[in-house]
Design an enzyme around this catalytic site. Structure first.
Site, PDB file in Angstrom:
ATOM      1  N   SER A 152      54.762 -16.700 -50.356  1.00 48.75           N
ATOM      2  CA  SER A 152      54.611 -17.209 -51.727  1.00 48.75           C
ATOM      3  C   SER A 152      53.158 -17.066 -52.140  1.00 48.75           C
ATOM      4  O   SER A 152      52.257 -17.040 -51.288  1.00 48.75           O
ATOM      5  CB  SER A 152      55.015 -18.696 -51.759  1.00 48.75           C
ATOM      6  N   TYR A 165      55.656 -27.400 -48.546  1.00 44.84           N
ATOM      7  CA  TYR A 165      56.137 -26.049 -48.843  1.00 44.84           C
ATOM      8  C   TYR A 165      54.969 -25.062 -48.814  1.00 44.84           C
ATOM      9  O   TYR A 165      55.057 -23.992 -48.197  1.00 44.84           O
ATOM     10  CB  TYR A 165      56.809 -26.033 -50.217  1.00 44.84           C
TER      11      TYR A 165
END
Length: 283
Positions: A152, A165
């Site tokens: 990400s 996350y």
């Protein structure tokens, strides 16, 4: 180089980026092994495209204890498998200003799913991927292989609201650099046919966000690129054979700063590896 893998396994293939990648690869002529927990969605995918183009394999990738047996089953059933796409993951809010609200079991599962599962799966699939180019095979039988890790943009700049996350994706990003360096080493000829590709998506409009009730209430569940826009660019970059795919659509100051910071880190990493090699340190 056009996407060269004839048999591809994709985790998290029942929605979002995983499903979109599966359908692009099917359209491109790859046979896709779609992995996910939701059997009904896998059955729908097979019914839509045909069993000659896609197979649905229901499995919970967070079940680390069951993974060795499952990987052996997959590689036996699909011996031509040459590319694994480790995409499955989820994101949840964590608020350290209210520690009583932090569900540690949930965030342990988040780390397990987003990082430990890809780590285990990479390790367990590697013997099969190495065997695809073994010396006892004829030249025509040898295959290049690939491990595609989905991290990400938050692996570079963390988003405090989803700290766990962000940390899990930073771990994937770091793993991709180390894995690529090891497998491509001239001291490891048995693994040089295995490419390590990393996707670093920005915010994309998928279930990753719509499954979070707090984001839905705030109306922030549709922030980011449409899935189609992201996939158009990502597929084009995969087709070119790039090993690290960042989203170039982002033209904000944040996006530019992210790419700048990443370039500095990459230069520093390569310099560090060069210095270690000169000292004779095994990397």
């Amino acid at each position: 180089m056009p996407f060269p893998y004839k048999t591809v396994l994709i985790t998290g293939a029942t929605s979002g980026i995983g499903l979109a990648l599966a359908e692009r690869m099917i359209a491109g002529g790859s046979f896709v092994i779609a992995v996910g927990r939701r059997k009904d969605r896998l059955e729908h995918l097979v019914a839509k495209h045909g069993a000659d183009k896609v197979a649905g394999e229901a499995f919970d990738i967070a079940d680390l204890a069951a993974m060795p047996g499952w990987v052996k089953q997959i590689t036996t059933k699909y011996p031509s498998l040459s590319c694994i796409v480790l995409n499955a993951g989820f994101q949840r809010t964590i608020d350290f200003t209210h520690p009583e609200s932090v569900d540690l079991d949930l965030h342990t599962l988040e780390l397990n799913t987003n990082y430990l599962s890809p780590l285990h799966m990479t390790t367990l699939f590697l013997p099969h991927l190495i065997s695809l180019n073994s010396p006892n095979k004829q030249a025509a039988e040898k295959l290049i292989a690939s491990i595609i890790l989905v991290s990400s943009g938050l692996s570079i700049f963390p988003f405090p609201r989803c700290a766990n996350y962000s940390a899990s994706k930073a771990a994937i990003h770091s793993l991709a650099w180390s894995l690529r360096t090891q497998l491509s080493s001239p001291h490891s000829p048995a693994t040089q046919h295995i490419r390590v590709i990393e996707l670093l998506p920005p915010a994309v409009q998928t279930e990753l966000h719509t499954q979070q009730e707090d984001l839905v209430k705030l109306g922030q569940d549709k922030i980011g690129l449409t899935l189609e826009a992201y996939m158009n660019e990502t597929w084009a970059e995969l087709d070119k054979g790039h090993e690290e795919i960042k989203d170039e659509i982002i033209n904000s100051a944040h996006g530019e700063a992210l790419f700048r910071a990443e370039a500095v880190r990459k230069t520093g990493f390569e310099g560090f590896m060069g210095a270690l090699r000169k000292m004779g340190v095994k990397i």
